[in-house]
Design an enzyme around this catalytic site. Sequence first.
Site, PDB file in Angstrom:
ATOM      1  N   HIS A  52       0.829  -1.207   0.000  1.00 58.05           N
ATOM      2  CA  HIS A  52       0.000   0.000   0.000  1.00 58.05           C
ATOM      3  C   HIS A  52       0.866   1.262   0.000  1.00 58.05           C
ATOM      4  O   HIS A  52       1.679   1.458   0.898  1.00 58.05           O
ATOM      5  CB  HIS A  52      -0.888  -0.027   1.251  1.00 58.05           C
TER       6      HIS A  52
ATOM      7  N   HIS B 285      -2.113  11.123  -2.025  1.00 56.81           N
ATOM      8  CA  HIS B 285      -3.393  10.540  -1.618  1.00 56.81           C
ATOM      9  C   HIS B 285      -4.415  11.591  -1.231  1.00 56.81           C
ATOM     10  O   HIS B 285      -5.560  11.557  -1.671  1.00 56.81           O
ATOM     11  CB  HIS B 285      -3.194   9.580  -0.444  1.00 56.81           C
TER      12      HIS B 285
END
Length: 254
Positions: A14, A56
């Site tokens: 991730h 993000h």
Amino acid sequence: MTDKPWPYPRWVAHRGAGKLAPENTLAAFKLGASHGYRMFECDAKLSSDGVPFLMHDATLTRTTNVREIFGPAPSATGGDHPWSELAKLDAGGWHSRAYAGEPLPTLENISRYCIANGHLLNIEIKPTPGVERFTGEVVARHADRLWNNAPIPPLLTSFQVESLEGAQATAPHLPRGLLLDTLWKGWLETALTLDCTAIVCNHALWDTSSVTQAKSAGFRCLSYTVNDEWAAQRLVDLGTDGIITDRVDLFPPT
């Protein structure tokens, strides 16, 4: 069952290396690779002049020193600044001193690193509000160009249907995945319309029923963000295909 090719490993790191390094940086990818991972997830959005880069959040404040460079900017987004300004930011110092000075990478930087080292990539299209379809088009165009001669293409995913529509229209041959944080009405039909290869869910959403629905419709089943052994084992037992994790130090990427 799906007959679409699925050349990707079960385990996906991730944002590069989860929380062990500053997320969505080249340093994180290198650390994830040092733990044996060969597939990575990252988030891609656009600068104001259309350069895809890794980030993000909707704003720059959590993972860069934007205030030090541009002054007070609590709501500053990547889309507010050209790449020439974003390239000056420190995207590592927030994490720890060891990574101070780590820059924001462009999608091109990360893609070239992955291709050169035989790594695979899951690119989450993370648009600034208002440019959902355009971001999907630009990310898909860059991915198509960068991975043109690579044996395994990147997997393009998004929560935003418009972004996936843009990717589908621009590079229909690149595999796509619909990201879900709830099983909203019509999710399966939407994924079929988008000609997706995969459904990528919050791991708690997968159970026997949802996995059966997805697989019967021809989709691969992936999960985010799985950091506990019991959760990972449950997903393996359900027969899912991919697990996205922060814990590159805990799960060997078999």
